[in-house]
Design an enzyme around this catalytic site. Sequence first.
Site, PDB file in Angstrom:
ATOM      1  N   VAL A  30       0.831  -1.216   0.000  1.00  0.00           N
ATOM      2  CA  VAL A  30       0.000   0.000   0.000  1.00  0.00           C
ATOM      3  C   VAL A  30       0.863   1.263   0.000  1.00  0.00           C
ATOM      4  O   VAL A  30       0.395   2.339  -0.372  1.00  0.00           O
ATOM      5  CB  VAL A  30      -0.976   0.039   1.198  1.00  0.00           C
ATOM      6  CG1 VAL A  30      -2.159  -0.866   0.961  1.00  0.00           C
ATOM      7  CG2 VAL A  30      -0.280  -0.279   2.512  1.00  0.00           C
ATOM      8  N   SER A  54      -9.371   1.788  14.817  1.00  0.00           N
ATOM      9  CA  SER A  54      -9.392   0.695  15.788  1.00  0.00           C
ATOM     10  C   SER A  54      -9.746   1.222  17.168  1.00  0.00           C
ATOM     11  O   SER A  54      -9.412   2.365  17.525  1.00  0.00           O
ATOM     12  CB  SER A  54      -8.013   0.038  15.830  1.00  0.00           C
ATOM     13  OG  SER A  54      -7.895  -0.746  16.991  1.00  0.00           O
ATOM     14  N   ALA A  63      -1.609   4.961  17.617  1.00  0.00           N
ATOM     15  CA  ALA A  63      -1.327   6.290  17.032  1.00  0.00           C
ATOM     16  C   ALA A  63      -1.660   6.290  15.548  1.00  0.00           C
ATOM     17  O   ALA A  63      -2.270   7.232  15.027  1.00  0.00           O
ATOM     18  CB  ALA A  63       0.146   6.645  17.247  1.00  0.00           C
ATOM     19  N   ASP A  68     -20.902  27.830  -3.313  1.00  0.00           N
ATOM     20  CA  ASP A  68     -19.975  28.525  -2.418  1.00  0.00           C
ATOM     21  C   ASP A  68     -20.485  28.403  -0.985  1.00  0.00           C
ATOM     22  O   ASP A  68     -21.309  29.191  -0.534  1.00  0.00           O
ATOM     23  CB  ASP A  68     -19.852  29.997  -2.826  1.00  0.00           C
ATOM     24  CG  ASP A  68     -18.882  30.758  -1.920  1.00  0.00           C
ATOM     25  OD1 ASP A  68     -18.395  30.161  -0.932  1.00  0.00           O
ATOM     26  OD2 ASP A  68     -18.617  31.930  -2.206  1.00  0.00           O
ATOM     27  N   HIS A  97     -21.194  33.253   5.114  1.00  0.00           N
ATOM     28  CA  HIS A  97     -22.505  33.691   4.641  1.00  0.00           C
ATOM     29  C   HIS A  97     -23.678  33.114   5.432  1.00  0.00           C
ATOM     30  O   HIS A  97     -24.823  33.403   5.125  1.00  0.00           O
ATOM     31  CB  HIS A  97     -22.661  33.325   3.161  1.00  0.00           C
ATOM     32  CG  HIS A  97     -21.542  33.860   2.320  1.00  0.00           C
ATOM     33  ND1 HIS A  97     -21.307  35.203   2.185  1.00  0.00           N
ATOM     34  CD2 HIS A  97     -20.560  33.231   1.624  1.00  0.00           C
ATOM     35  CE1 HIS A  97     -20.244  35.390   1.414  1.00  0.00           C
ATOM     36  NE2 HIS A  97     -19.767  34.206   1.069  1.00  0.00           N
ATOM     37  N   ILE A 153     -22.794  37.740   5.884  1.00  0.00           N
ATOM     38  CA  ILE A 153     -23.028  38.669   4.769  1.00  0.00           C
ATOM     39  C   ILE A 153     -23.409  37.885   3.507  1.00  0.00           C
ATOM     40  O   ILE A 153     -23.150  36.678   3.411  1.00  0.00           O
ATOM     41  CB  ILE A 153     -21.794  39.568   4.498  1.00  0.00           C
ATOM     42  CG1 ILE A 153     -20.570  38.725   4.086  1.00  0.00           C
ATOM     43  CG2 ILE A 153     -21.471  40.398   5.724  1.00  0.00           C
ATOM     44  CD1 ILE A 153     -19.376  39.568   3.668  1.00  0.00           C
ATOM     45  N   GLY A 199     -20.978  37.970  -2.626  1.00  0.00           N
ATOM     46  CA  GLY A 199     -20.840  39.008  -3.643  1.00  0.00           C
ATOM     47  C   GLY A 199     -21.505  38.563  -4.943  1.00  0.00           C
ATOM     48  O   GLY A 199     -22.204  39.338  -5.614  1.00  0.00           O
TER      49      GLY A 199
HETATM   50  C1  LIG Z   1     -10.235  33.872  -4.979  1.00  0.00           C
HETATM   51  C2  LIG Z   1     -11.617  33.917  -5.506  1.00  0.00           C
HETATM   52  C3  LIG Z   1     -12.444  35.058  -5.095  1.00  0.00           C
HETATM   53  C4  LIG Z   1     -12.745  35.128  -3.668  1.00  0.00           C
HETATM   54  C5  LIG Z   1     -13.943  34.294  -3.270  1.00  0.00           C
HETATM   55  C6  LIG Z   1     -14.656  34.845  -2.106  1.00  0.00           C
HETATM   56  C7  LIG Z   1     -15.663  33.854  -1.534  1.00  0.00           C
HETATM   57  C8  LIG Z   1     -16.975  34.465  -1.129  1.00  0.00           C
HETATM   58  O1  LIG Z   1     -17.701  33.480  -0.397  1.00  0.00           O
HETATM   59  C9  LIG Z   1     -16.718  35.694  -0.301  1.00  0.00           C
HETATM   60  C10 LIG Z   1     -17.747  36.733  -0.501  1.00  0.00           C
HETATM   61  O2  LIG Z   1     -18.663  36.649  -1.285  1.00  0.00           O
HETATM   62  S1  LIG Z   1     -17.572  38.130   0.435  1.00  0.00           S
HETATM   63  C11 LIG Z   1     -18.975  39.129   0.034  1.00  0.00           C
HETATM   64  C12 LIG Z   1     -18.769  40.079  -1.102  1.00  0.00           C
HETATM   65  N1  LIG Z   1     -17.704  41.009  -0.910  1.00  0.00           N
HETATM   66  C13 LIG Z   1     -17.765  42.045  -0.053  1.00  0.00           C
HETATM   67  O3  LIG Z   1     -18.743  42.228   0.663  1.00  0.00           O
HETATM   68  C14 LIG Z   1     -16.590  42.973  -0.011  1.00  0.00           C
HETATM   69  C15 LIG Z   1     -17.022  44.386   0.162  1.00  0.00           C
HETATM   70  N2  LIG Z   1     -15.881  45.266   0.022  1.00  0.00           N
HETATM   71  C16 LIG Z   1     -15.224  45.813   1.073  1.00  0.00           C
HETATM   72  O4  LIG Z   1     -15.636  45.593   2.205  1.00  0.00           O
HETATM   73  C17 LIG Z   1     -14.022  46.656   0.777  1.00  0.00           C
HETATM   74  O5  LIG Z   1     -14.034  47.034  -0.580  1.00  0.00           O
HETATM   75  C18 LIG Z   1     -12.672  45.937   1.052  1.00  0.00           C
HETATM   76  C19 LIG Z   1     -12.629  45.512   2.527  1.00  0.00           C
HETATM   77  C20 LIG Z   1     -12.545  44.711   0.155  1.00  0.00           C
HETATM   78  C21 LIG Z   1     -11.528  46.884   0.762  1.00  0.00           C
HETATM   79  O6  LIG Z   1     -11.728  48.045   1.497  1.00  0.00           O
HETATM   80  P1  LIG Z   1     -10.499  48.922   2.037  1.00  0.00           P
HETATM   81  O7  LIG Z   1      -9.521  48.027   2.738  1.00  0.00           O
HETATM   82  O8  LIG Z   1     -11.095  50.043   2.786  1.00  0.00           O
HETATM   83  O9  LIG Z   1      -9.815  49.371   0.719  1.00  0.00           O
HETATM   84  P2  LIG Z   1      -9.578  50.854   0.244  1.00  0.00           P
HETATM   85  O10 LIG Z   1      -8.744  51.550   1.259  1.00  0.00           O
HETATM   86  O11 LIG Z   1     -10.855  51.439  -0.192  1.00  0.00           O
HETATM   87  O12 LIG Z   1      -8.688  50.615  -1.033  1.00  0.00           O
HETATM   88  C22 LIG Z   1      -7.376  50.087  -0.940  1.00  0.00           C
HETATM   89  C23 LIG Z   1      -6.982  49.550  -2.276  1.00  0.00           C
HETATM   90  O13 LIG Z   1      -7.731  48.348  -2.560  1.00  0.00           O
HETATM   91  C24 LIG Z   1      -8.539  48.536  -3.712  1.00  0.00           C
HETATM   92  N3  LIG Z   1      -9.837  47.952  -3.414  1.00  0.00           N
HETATM   93  C25 LIG Z   1     -10.762  48.452  -2.579  1.00  0.00           C
HETATM   94  N4  LIG Z   1     -11.849  47.642  -2.588  1.00  0.00           N
HETATM   95  C26 LIG Z   1     -11.587  46.654  -3.429  1.00  0.00           C
HETATM   96  C27 LIG Z   1     -12.324  45.547  -3.876  1.00  0.00           C
HETATM   97  N5  LIG Z   1     -13.577  45.313  -3.448  1.00  0.00           N
HETATM   98  N6  LIG Z   1     -11.754  44.724  -4.785  1.00  0.00           N
HETATM   99  C28 LIG Z   1     -10.529  44.963  -5.256  1.00  0.00           C
HETATM  100  N7  LIG Z   1      -9.768  46.012  -4.880  1.00  0.00           N
HETATM  101  C29 LIG Z   1     -10.312  46.847  -3.975  1.00  0.00           C
HETATM  102  C30 LIG Z   1      -8.625  50.025  -3.924  1.00  0.00           C
HETATM  103  O14 LIG Z   1      -8.860  50.339  -5.264  1.00  0.00           O
HETATM  104  C31 LIG Z   1      -7.271  50.473  -3.424  1.00  0.00           C
HETATM  105  O15 LIG Z   1      -6.294  50.174  -4.395  1.00  0.00           O
HETATM  106  P3  LIG Z   1      -5.714  51.331  -5.342  1.00  0.00           P
HETATM  107  O16 LIG Z   1      -5.289  52.419  -4.395  1.00  0.00           O
HETATM  108  O17 LIG Z   1      -4.601  50.675  -6.055  1.00  0.00           O
HETATM  109  O18 LIG Z   1      -6.862  51.741  -6.206  1.00  0.00           O
END
Ligand SMILES: CCCCCCC[C@@H](O)CC(=O)SCCNC(=O)CCNC(=O)[C@H](O)C(C)(C)COP(=O)(O)OP(=O)(O)OC[C@H]1O[C@@H](n2cnc3c(N)ncnc32)[C@H](O)[C@@H]1OP(=O)(O)O
Length: 655
Positions: free
Chosen positions: A76, A151, A166, A547, A552, A567, A570
């Site tokens: 195995v 076991s 173990a 997802d 969520h 929440i 998205g």
């Molecule tokens: C891998 C596969 C994908 C992932 C799968 C996920 C699985 C799912 O189950 C998860 C979900 O569905 S989660 C629910 C949906 N998403 C959310 O609710 C997120 C909401 N967004 C936030 O809270 C903030 O934007 C937040 C917290 C995201 C960012 O806010 P801040 O930290 O305040 O950022 P800020 O200071 O405004 O900006 C900093 C730099 O980051 C960029 N940025 C901001 N929001 C972004 C976002 N939503 N996505 C991508 N980039 C983002 C800004 O543009 C900034 O960068 P730069 O200065 O270069 O422009």
Amino acid sequence: MSDLRFDGRVVVVTGAGGGLGREYALLFAERGADVVVNDLGGSASGDGGGDVRPADLVVEEIRARGGSAVANHDSVEDGERIVRAAEAAFGRVDVVVNNAGILRDRSFARTSDADWDGVQRVHARGAFAVTRAAWPGMRARGYGRVVVTSSAAGLFGNFGQANYAAAKMALVGLSNTLAIEGAAYGICCNAVVPTAGSRLTRGVFPGELVDALKPEYVAPLVAYLCHESCEETGGVFEAGAGWIGKLRWERSQGRIVREKGKRMTPEAVRDSWEGITDMTSASHPSSIQESTATLVDVLEKINEGHTTSPGNAGDPSASGIAVATTTVEAAVSDVTVATATDDAAASDAAVATATDDAAAAVAKLRDAAIEPSVIRYTDRDVILYHLGIGCSVADAGSLKFLYEGSDDFSVVPTFSTTCCDLVAAFGAVGSAIEFDLSRFLHGEQYTEVYGALPTDATLITTYRIADVLDKTSGAAIVIVMETRDERGRKVALNQAVGFLIGAGGFGGPRTSREQVPTVAPPTGPPHDVVVERTSVDQAALYRLSGDRNPLHVDAAFAAAGGFARPILHGLCAYGYACRHVLRRYAGGDVARFRTMKARFARPVLPGQTLRTEMWRRGERVHLRCVVDETGEAALTGAYVDLVADDPGSGPTAKL
Ligand SMILES: CCCCCCC[C@@H](O)CC(=O)SCCNC(=O)CCNC(=O)[C@H](O)C(C)(C)COP(=O)(O)OP(=O)(O)OC[C@H]1O[C@@H](n2cnc3c(N)ncnc32)[C@H](O)[C@@H]1OP(=O)(O)O
């Protein structure tokens, strides 16, 4: 009810030359399976080997009864060879029964390295090697059944069997995790704890007991657990003498032995010992989330000023359940969740990232290969998704999304996002960066489809991590996902940006050429608005489309990420917005959809109302989704590009 049959299923049973393994092989074959009878032909202690007879005799027995079987004589530890042999004989492996084992019993003081390693290698490493070799095929086909053999010696300890005990508990851990990782692929895994007279127990039990505990009293349990109708997974079952029972963990209510701002002492533990060990009102945590959720409560209580006065410590209801630990490491799906739980700040569960070796982790992440995923879906999955994004029979225009009998039954194009396995993406991220899943948010999404999606299909998605960006407040991970049909034709392209809150500052690039940009809407009032309230159960419904991130639905998990409540996904809001555009600007015709892009700027809570504001410019509909209750924009920089318009359809006429 009909008999449980295994026709067309390929079953590998290891250590099947005698005892329990032989009984399993005979039963599977009798029920129509193609069986691979594996047995190295070694002694009970694992010495020797190379005696092909035990496996060959079982195969002869099966064939003599009209069954289908081949013998295999590999160890195995060479699991790959066993699985390749099975594939050569029968084309694939659907079921793996890890049964092979050896004993090298010694009192602990006399256990040598060889005694320890030999037993670990056959039981733990052997089950790992065989199952790992069969795993990719099971995942790709979306079906598998795995059984590991634990076991009572492992569960309860047994004199002279430290090495074996173990190894047997290692198998329970393996099984628990395979059950979690396999869930998205239709793979179930369980552990059996058989008590049967066999070569291994002959020296341990009295002779008459060995004879009474027949292997045939265990085999039906293993067969049932491996049948397609059985969806039990992550269980541990004891069986023997014709009796079967299920085991689970039990945990005392425990006591909180720490006070805010004070040092936790061994004396506090001593003084609360009775309460810590009191099993009255015990609970039965069955997952890491359930187990660690307690700690969120505990931290709240400590922060609120809980005292460990004798009266308080003696009252189970005062403290909920406390676990005396400073750091909890938890794995959810493929992902390691590192929650630093010491001290007052711990209620804001800290993210363990952005360390000195962050750059190395990022490099590893970029190189991470994510295995392609195969998603088979039917009209049922399509309808479930549509319900998840708010389609309702109350709206006549939505019937085509909810009723497979409609002449124009069709699929909202954002359904293609469900063909992308976020669990696989998490897995790749989790294997490279330690992070807190509750603070891994969906940041942005882009979707492109190359025609109307089929209502029933098997689609294959490949993944590529395109960039890992340093956004200071977080790390943004850009993943490109290409979905094709079984003939290799492109069906959809999705790009997700995952935002890891708190993981920025590692010195990486801030922008990406690959990331599809968001586009600000025109100034001025929107040309059209659709307002729709989500249900409080929206996320609970949406998660059934794939997802299953606990963020969520699990309040304690969401609280660990700093959210007052679970929440909404998205992609759920994304689906709402897509529907709104199609309804207003394409007469609900999904064939008009070309691409969509959105940033998830603020979380939406299930039950909140989405107000989709739209501006039409040529074939592009800019949009913004605002949470009506708060006025906050949830989807920003968003747009849908449509295929050239039929003049006069929808609000275009109004422009
Ligand atoms: C891998 C596969 C994908 C992932 C799968 C996920 C699985 C799912 O189950 C998860 C979900 O569905 S989660 C629910 C949906 N998403 C959310 O609710 C997120 C909401 N967004 C936030 O809270 C903030 O934007 C937040 C917290 C995201 C960012 O806010 P801040 O930290 O305040 O950022 P800020 O200071 O405004 O900006 C900093 C730099 O980051 C960029 N940025 C901001 N929001 C972004 C976002 N939503 N996505 C991508 N980039 C983002 C800004 O543009 C900034 O960068 P730069 O200065 O270069 O422009």
